[in-house]
Design an enzyme around this catalytic site. Structure first.
Site, short mmCIF file in Angstrom:
data_model
loop_
_atom_site.label_atom_id
_atom_site.label_comp_id
_atom_site.label_asym_id
_atom_site.label_seq_id
_atom_site.Cartn_x
_atom_site.Cartn_y
_atom_site.Cartn_z
N GLU A 191 64.96 104.81 -11.57
CA GLU A 191 65.17 104.74 -13.20
C GLU A 191 64.51 103.63 -14.05
O GLU A 191 64.93 104.11 -15.60
CB GLU A 191 66.89 105.07 -13.98
CG GLU A 191 66.89 107.06 -13.48
CD GLU A 191 66.31 107.38 -11.74
OE1 GLU A 191 66.07 107.92 -11.90
OE2 GLU A 191 67.73 106.44 -11.11
N ASN A 275 63.83 109.70 -5.97
CA ASN A 275 62.69 110.07 -7.06
C ASN A 275 61.43 108.82 -7.19
O ASN A 275 61.74 107.77 -7.42
CB ASN A 275 63.02 110.71 -8.40
CG ASN A 275 63.95 109.47 -9.17
OD1 ASN A 275 65.03 109.04 -9.05
ND2 ASN A 275 63.29 109.03 -10.12
N ASP A 317 64.11 115.54 -10.92
CA ASP A 317 64.25 114.23 -10.65
C ASP A 317 65.82 114.48 -9.12
O ASP A 317 66.90 114.52 -8.77
CB ASP A 317 64.95 113.91 -11.54
CG ASP A 317 66.59 112.29 -11.03
OD1 ASP A 317 65.61 111.38 -10.29
OD2 ASP A 317 67.72 112.20 -11.26
#
Length: 599
Positions: A191, A275, A317
C-alpha cells in the site's frame, strides 16, 4: 595446507548445519512440541495428539492464562520447545520465554527498541505472526524489518540484520521460515508502493544468501526464462517487466507478507505475492506479473521453478499471500504431491506442486461474483485465467466510477488466517470472510513513504445469505467443493487447528474458542476469551498432558476500527464501517489462554 584446512572447516560447518536441519525436522515431527508457526513445513496445522478428542473436548477448561501487556491485534501463536513456551506480541514485538515446569515463570523477556514512526506505515494494524525456532535460536522479524536471532536459552541477541526501510513504506507483519542453513523472510508495504521480495539469510550469522523480487529484470526475480514455467510453458525473457507500463514495476507491490511452506524432497519453498500497486488499475495496464502469484523456488539458490498468477491485472486488492498447504493425495488413481491454496479472490486452487500444473480452481464461497470461473481448458488462450464479469470490474472506462456489489471484498473470501488439513478426514478446514464491497478508484501519485492506494472502499455482509460476515467450512480439494459450512456473525479471522482427536479448533472475532467435529462440523465446545480471537490455535503436551492454546486480542484488518480507535466508515481501507458492530461484543485485549482437560 591452509586450503586443506579451509576445506575441512567448510565440510564440518556444512555437516553441522545438516545435523541442525535434521534436528529441526525431528522436533517438528514430535507432536508434543510446536516449533514453527505453521506446525510443520507442509502448513497442515495438524496435530497427532488425541488425548483431547471429540468425546471429551466438551469437558475442557481453562488451565492458565498470561497477559502480553499489549492492546493491539494478536495474530500467530506461541511456540513450545521442551519445557519452554515462547510468546510474542504485536508492536513493539516483545518476546517472552515462559517456564512451563515452573508455573509459567518468565525466564527472559526481549523488548525491541523500535521507532514508533513505523506504526503509521503498517497496513491494517500492528500485528506480528510470531517467532520461529531453529538451531538453538528464536527468530523474530520485527515491524521495522529488523530480523533478530535470539539465544533460545537466554534471550541474548546472536545476530541481527535490517531487511528493509520503513521510511519508504517497507515494514513486516509476518513470521519467518527456517530451512536448512537459511531463514526465509518476506516484506510488507504494497500500500506504499514497495516492490515485493523474499530474502534468504544464513542462519549462522545473518548474512544474505539470496533475494528474489516479485517483479523486475530476470536477474532480480531469479528466473531462467527457458526453465521457469507458468502453466507448463517457459515464462520467456523479461516476464517480470513486459506486462508493466514503463517503470511502474519499480513501485509495483507484490509484497510477500504471508506464509511459507517447504518440500524437503524437492528442496522447493512455496509462497504467494500480493497486490500490484496502486489499487487504481487504470494506472498500471497489463497483467502486472508477478504480483498475485504462487511461486516455487529452490531453497538454496532462490531460482524459480514455476509460477502461477491467479489474478492477472488485479482490480480488487486480492492479495495472493495466503498459505500453501502441501499434501500427498490420490488424483484419478495416482498419488500426487499437491499444493492447496485458498486465495483472497474466492477461489480454492489445487496444483501439482512439482510441476505447477493447475488441477482445481473452484469458488469456496458461493457468493463470489467478480469472475464466473477460472478457464481450465489447456487449449484455450485463457487457460488458467479468471473470467472477469464486466459489471464487477473496478476499471469502468476510467476513474472515479464506484463499482458496487463486488464479492468478495478486498479482504477476500479468506485473508492470511491459515486453514488446516486433517490426513484422517482428507478435508481442509477454512476460516472465511463472507463480505462484499463497493470500490471507487481515483488517481494517486507516488511519494516514497506515503500511502499509494488510490481507491475508496466500503464493506458489508454478503447479501441474500445468512446475514453474517463469516463461515467456517470443510473443503474437498480434489472435488473442489464445500463439505459442510458453519455460519458466523463476523469473519472467522483465526487460524484453524485439526487434531487426531477428530476435532477442529478455531476462534471467532467475538472471542470464542470453538471445537467442532472434523467430520460433521457439529459444535462440541466453546469458551469466550477476554477479547476477539485473530490468533492461531496450537496444541502441545507437558507432563504427559495435552494443552490447547490461543492468543486473543482483537485487531487485524477486520478489527482495525477497535484496535486503532477509528470511526469513519471508510477508514481502515473500508473495514471500519463493515465491522462497526464488533464493538458491541468485544473489547481490546492481549492474553494467552491455555486449555486442558480437568485433572
Amino acid at each position: 595446507m591452509k586450503r586443506i584446512l579451509l576445506a575441512a572447516t567448510a565440510i564440518c560447518f556444512s555437516a553441522g548445519l545438516a545435523q541442525a536441519d535434521a534436528n529441526l525436522q525431528k522436533m517438528m515431527d514430535d507432536p508434543n512440541q510446536w516449533v514453527i508457526q505453521t506446525g510443520d513445513y507442509k502448513n497442515q496445522r495438524y496435530s497427532k495428539l488425541e488425548q483431547i478428542n471429540k468425546d471429551n473436548v466438551g469437558d475442557m477448561q481453562v488451565a492458565w492464562t498470561f497477559s502480553t501487556g499489549v492492546l493491539r491485534g494478536h495474530e500467530g501463536s506461541p511456540l513450545v520447545i521442551g519445557d519452554v513456551m515462547y510468546v510474542h506480541t504485536p508492536f513493539p514485538n516483545t518476546v517472552y520465554a515462559l517456564d512451563l515446569a515452573n508455573e509459567g515463570k518468565i525466564i527472559w523477556k526481549y523488548e525491541p527498541k523500535q521507532d514508533t514512526n513505523v506504526i503509521p506505515v503498517m497496513c491494517c494494524d500492528t500485528v506480528n505472526r510470531g517467532v520461529a525456532y531453529a538451531d538453538g535460536k528464536i527468530l523474530l522479524h520485527q515491524a521495522d524489518t529488523k530480523v533478530v536471532a535470539l539465544d533460545a536459552k537466554t534471550g541474548a541477541e546472536v545476530w541481527s540484520v535490517v531487511n528493509g526501510d520503513p521510511s519508504i513504506g517497507e515494514t513486516n507483519t509476518a513470521t519467518v521460515m527456517p530451512v536448512g542453513d537459511k531463514v526465509i523472510v518476506g516484506i510488507s508495504g504494497g500500500e506504499f508502493g514497495v516492490r515485493g521480495s523474499v530474502t534468504a539469510y544464513n542462519l549462522a550469522d545473518g548474512s544474505q544468501a539470496w533475494r528474489a523480487y516479485s517483479m523486475g529484470p530476470d536477474s532480480d526475480i531469479l528466473v531462467d526464462p527457458e526453465k521457469t514455467t507458468h502453466l507448463g510453458k517457459p515464462v520467456g525473457v523479461d516476464s517480470g517487466l513486459n506486462t508493466w507500463e514503463g517503470d511502474q514495476w519499480k513501485i509495483g507491490g507484490g509484497t510477500t507478507w504471508g506464509w511459507y511452506s517447504y518440500d524437503a524432497e524437492e528442496n522447493l519453498i512455496y509462497y504467494g505475492t500480493g497486490n500490484p500497486s496502486t489499487w487504481n488499475p487504470a494506472q498500471r495496464p497489463g497483467d502486472n506479473r508477478w504480483s498475485m502469484t504462487i511461486m516455487a523456488r529452490d531453497a538454496d539458490t532462490g531460482m524459480a521453478k514455476w509460477f502461477y498468477q491467479m489474478t492477472p491485472h488485479d482490480e480488487w486488492d486480492f492479495d495472493g499471500i495466503n498459505e500453501m498447504i502441501l499434501t500427498e493425495q490420490e488424483v484419478n488413481g495416482e498419488t500426487r504431491k499437491l499444493l492447496t491454496h485458498f486465495d483472497r479472490n474466492g477461489f480454492g486452487y489445487t496444483l501439482d506442486r512439482v510441476s505447477g500444473e493447475l488441477l482445481v480452481a473452484e469458488k469456496f464461497d458461493p457468493v463470489v461474483n467478480w469472475a464466473t470461473h477460472v478457464e481450465m481448458d489447456k487449449n484455450s488462450d485463457q487457460y488458467g485465467r479468471p473470467q472477469v464479469v464486466a459489471q464487477y470490474s473496478t476499471e469502468q472506462n476510467g476513474e472515479d466510477v464506484n463499482s458496487t456489489g463486488i464479492c468478495p471484498a478486498a479482504l477476500g473470501s479468506k485473508d492470511q488466517q491459515p486453514a488446516s488439513f486433517s490426513p484422517k478426514s482428507g478435508l481442509f478446514y477454512v476460516p472465511t470472510n463472507h463480505v462484499c464491497m463497493d470500490y471507487e478508484p481515483f488517481r494517486v501519485s507516488y511519494t516514497a513513504g506515503q500511502p499509494y492506494v488510490g481507491a475508496t472502499l466500503s464493506m458489508y455482509p454478503a447479501p441474500d445469505s445468512h446475514g453474517g460476515m463469516g463461515n467456517f467450512i470443510a473443503w474437498d480439494n480434489i472435488k473442489g467443493e464445500i463439505v459442510w459450512s458453519l455460519p458466523e456473525q463476523f469473519s472467522v479471522w483465526s487460524g484453524a487447528l485439526a487434531t487426531a482427536g477428530d476435532i477442529v479448533f478455531y476462534g471467532t472475532l467475538e472471542g470464542y474458542l470453538k471445537a467442532v467435529d472434523s467430520t460433521t462440523g457439529e459444535e462440541l465446545y466453546k469458551f469466550k476469551t477476554p477479547s476477539g480471537i485473530i490468533g492461531n490455535v496450537m496444541t502441545y503436551t507437558h507432563g504427559g498432558k495435552q494443552y490447547v492454546a490461543v492468543l486473543s486480542g482483537v485487531g487485524g484488518w477486520a478489527g482495525i476500527g477497535l484496535a486503532a480507535g477509528l470511526t469513519n466508515p471508510n477508514d481502515g481501507l473500508g473495514a471500519v464501517g463493515g465491522y462497526a458492530a464488533l464493538s458491541d461484543y468485544t473489547a481490546l485485549g492481549g492474553q494467552l489462554t491455555v486449555f486442558s482437560l480437568p485433572n
